[in-house]
Structures are given as C-alpha cells and as structure tokens.
Design an enzyme around this catalytic site. Sequence first.
Site, PDB file in Angstrom:
ATOM      1  N   GLU A  66       5.285  93.583  93.625  1.00 45.71           N
ATOM      2  CA  GLU A  66       5.030  93.535  92.181  1.00 45.71           C
ATOM      3  C   GLU A  66       5.435  92.203  91.563  1.00 45.71           C
ATOM      4  O   GLU A  66       4.947  91.837  90.501  1.00 45.71           O
ATOM      5  CB  GLU A  66       5.765  94.667  91.464  1.00 45.71           C
ATOM      6  CG  GLU A  66       7.276  94.554  91.500  1.00 45.71           C
ATOM      7  CD  GLU A  66       7.976  95.532  90.561  1.00 45.71           C
ATOM      8  OE1 GLU A  66       7.319  96.101  89.680  1.00 45.71           O
ATOM      9  OE2 GLU A  66       9.188  95.705  90.736  1.00 45.71           O
TER      10      GLU A  66
ATOM     11  N   ASP B 115      11.112  94.178  80.923  1.00 39.09           N
ATOM     12  CA  ASP B 115      12.370  94.917  81.000  1.00 39.09           C
ATOM     13  C   ASP B 115      13.037  94.658  82.358  1.00 39.09           C
ATOM     14  O   ASP B 115      12.583  95.191  83.345  1.00 39.09           O
ATOM     15  CB  ASP B 115      12.139  96.416  80.775  1.00 39.09           C
ATOM     16  CG  ASP B 115      10.938  96.973  81.554  1.00 39.09           C
ATOM     17  OD1 ASP B 115      10.019  96.221  81.909  1.00 39.09           O
ATOM     18  OD2 ASP B 115      10.921  98.194  81.796  1.00 39.09           O
TER      19      ASP B 115
END
Length: 582
Positions: free
Chosen positions: A536, A332
């Site tokens: 991340e 996403d």
Amino acid sequence: MGKAIIFMIFTMSMNMIKAETCKSIDKGPVIPTTPLVIFLEKVQEVALQTYGHNRFDAKLFVDMSLRKNLSETIEAFNKLPRIVNGSVSKSDLDGFIGSYLSSPDEDLVYVEPVDFVAEPEGFLPKVKNSEVRAWALEVHSLWKNLSRKVADHVLEKPELYTLLPLKNPVIIPGSRFKEVYYWDSYWVIRGLLASKMYETAKGIVTNLVSLIDQFGYVLNGARAYYSNRSQPPVLAAMIVDIFNQTGDLDLVRRSLPALLKENHFWNSGIHKVTIQDAQGSNHSLSRYYAMWNKPRPESSTIDSETASVLPNICEKRELYRELASAAESGWDFSSRWMSNGSDLTTTSTTSILPVDLNAFLLKMELDIAFLANLVGESSTASHFTEAAQNRQKAINCIFWNAEMGQWLDYWLSNSETSEVDIYKWEDLHQNKKSFASNFVPLWTENSCSDNNITTQKVVQSFMSSGLLQPAGIAMTLSNTGQQWDFPNGWPPLQHIIIEGLLKSGLEEARTLAKDIAIRWLRTNYVTYKKTGAMYEKYDVTKCGAYGGGGEYKPQTGFGWSNGVVLALLEEFGWPEDLKNDC
C-alpha cells in the site's frame, strides 16, 4: 470532614466543571453508531486484555459478524467468567468467539469479474520491455484476487453485520481491508480502465452513489462504523474518467443528483469555513471534520491508549474527534495535522484548512459542471462553473505563498473569529512546511492561471523542497514514525502530482513527471520481484523497499498501488532498453 474526603469532593467538582466546559468546546455533531458496533468494541477491548498486543489487530473484532441475534450474544458474553483483573481466559474467549461470532472473511465472497480477460485487447501498448510487460500482466491479474461481492446472507440479515450490503461487486484494497474504501476506489478505477474492465468500474461507482443516497455522503469505507466520516471527495472524478472511456451518459444522469448532495455535504455546516483575505474579501473553503468524538471503533483500543495521557474526558473527546478527522483526510496519521509534530495527542485536524481537500473540491465543481453540460442541465453547469471560479480564487488568496512557490495549509485560530465566525487571514498562520499535499492544486485545471502563479515557479519549488527522493515523492520531511510521514510515499500523491505536472503543458514539467513515474514504477517492480506482493506504501528513500510505521503492519494487495502502476504504464510505457531494476 477529613482532608481526603474534602480533596475527593473538590476533585469531583473540578471534573464536573471540566465536563461542562467540554460541552461548550466540542460543538460538533456526533452520528450515533449501531448497538452491534458498540458491542463489538467491548469484545475488542476484552480480546486485547486476553490475547495481548502481539499480533493483535483491533479492526478484526469490529469486522466480525453475529451467528445469533445481538441480545442473545450479549447475554452470553456477559456470562463469561472473569479473572481477577476483569479479563477473560483465552479458552473461554476462544469458545465464545467460535460459538457466537463469524470471521469477516465469510461476509464478502470471491466473484469472478465479468469483464476480466487475461490480456485485454490494446492493453498498455507503450510497454515494450518484455519483463515489465509480464509484470504488468501479473498486476492486472490481481484484480481477480481482489474482486468480491457481499455474501447473500449479509443481504438477507444485514443487522448481524458491520459490513454494509452493497449490491454490486467490489475491488477491496487487500489484507486487513476487506471492504471497499472511498478514495482508494479512484485509483482502483484508473487501473481498471487501463485493464479495460469498464463494467467493474461502473459497479464501484454505483455502490458509492448508493452510499450517498443512504447517508448523504460517501463513507470512509463500507462498514457501519465509518458512518461518521467521509474521505477525500473524488467520486465526480471517477465518473468523468469512466465517461471519457465509455461515453456512458446513463451513468452520468444517474449519478448527478448524488454528486450535488455530496457537494452540499462538503460546503455546509461544520465542513464550511468563511475566511476574509488581506484585502477584506470573504471566501468559503472547506475542512475535514468527523462527526464523532469517541475512539474510532476500528481502532478503539489504540485511540483509548493514545488519549490515556490526557487529564480529562473533555480533552480526550476533542482528541478523538481530531483523530477521526485525520482519518477522514486519508492522511492518518501525519505531523501535518499536529501542532507538535512528534506528539500524536496534539492532532488538530479541524483547525486546519487543507490545500488538498479544497483542490479536490475545485475538481469536483469543474467535473460537475462538465457532467451537467453533457446531460443538458445548463443551469447546474453554470452554477458549478461559478463555484469553481470562486474556489480557485479562494485557493490562491488563502493558500498560495509566493515566496515558497507552494500552496500552504492554513491554521485557524480561535482568536481570529468574529461574532459571525469569519476568520481573518494572517500570513503567520500558513503552515510553511513542505508537504506533498501542497502540490495537489496542480491536478486541477487553471491552478496557475493567476498572473502571480506560474507552473514553472511551482516546479522549481517542488524540485528544491526535498520531497523528491530516489524512489518517489515523500509525503512530508518529518520522520515521526507515523505512516503518512517521511520516509513513506503513497500511490495517490505520486499519481496526482505526476498528472498535475503533465497537465501544465510545460516540457520541463513533463520531463519531471516522467522521471517521478520511472522512480515509482521501478521501486514497485523491484519490491514485487523480491516479495511477490504489491504494497500500500513504499519507502521512497531507497529503491525496492516497502513502507512502514503507523498503527498496523504493512499491507499487501493492493488496490490503489495496482491502479497507479497500470495508469502510469499506460501514460508513459516502458521502452525495451530502459533499465527496470535498481
């Protein structure tokens, strides 16, 4: 009757007709959210009006908890003085939040992992370079920073919190992500196993199993607002990896019923799709499909703004479901899900049969068969061995493209379905763009067992795809500003493809796997040395740069990044004389 009134009545009638049409288009289920989440979304909306977009994080407000009961809090909120445009003054909103709401930081409290030691015995024996070893020990020490347990007050009064009351300690991803996440946990566990932290890893699995017991599937994350979707299903893989290191048969026995429930979730109802191949054989495959058609609560103001360009509630509801389904995929967001790669409102996740989901499910079926055999459940093992064979055949019939040498996502078309909802395969509906997900089948055993599919062909296709960049593997070749698009590389896909290449047994594939691992480790190392943080995601076009894009600022911590680094160092090591900087 005046023209203006006639026009208004006509417009209202058309909107009513469109609303009725909406019901027939949006057939999917909706899992209701909680009254607390609904209220906190309203707080989020008012907070955006009051504080503005600068440094505003929508997730913060639905992660807050109540100091008093919900009805009393709502009453106080409704009494806040409103300015002309309906917003609340900063001082009034600050006062309300201070009196009635608590920070998410108070819901999870630090806990020392029971199995952490500063330098575990047998830790990364192949890492010979002293600088890389020192870095690896710092990454290992981050498990302490990310270790949490649910606070006692959450367990005592769970109705005041959106955080779900998990019993065992967790490893959070980091930064704004203050709860456990599903597919993140697989790579966290891979890192914990490298760190010899077996009890922490087992506790994470037990938490995820408890979510299946309660909801029937593992939630995207351990918050009440995630109850309408899951994430890539990798729980069985976690249990296999833990068993292979610990031999814990009791964990296998306790987890197996939950794995059967999870498998049913992904192979029934809205997730299941039947498709007929070119030879007339029917196959069952799965897709992402969130049980939700409203803005995602953790991004409610963002989704509402995205959908604001659409003309009616029907199209908005469809978009909300597609956005939530993309969140279920873990990607996403990405041009991979868009019919127009530059326009987020064309996200069509539920119209796509994804290569990676079905590869994950193939691995799940193989893993369940393995685990069932371990505990003597031979009929279950036989059933899932057959299910895996059927899915393998389906993956190669529906997704494989011999000309490209890749497995390709397949777009479903409404015009293809018959009265019994069987889609008919057509070559033109394969998505012929190169995505990192096209190579996920390498991660499962026997993906190249078909005579027409060879690992060598897949390796050559990967090498010529353009996805391999100086610092790792790009997710796509489209630079849209979405965080799962170019130039970002994400840890799980690096690890999956590297492990898939290793499993092939080909020397050429192993060499390539090692090359990718070195690129990825190097960029993680250099970025850490520059910034003091693990990120991340990373910009794979240049060594030593973290990634960007998407709907929030880059996050540090970071659970799966740490896990992948430790797992790769365990596999490949780092020789004393190998250069560790850019």
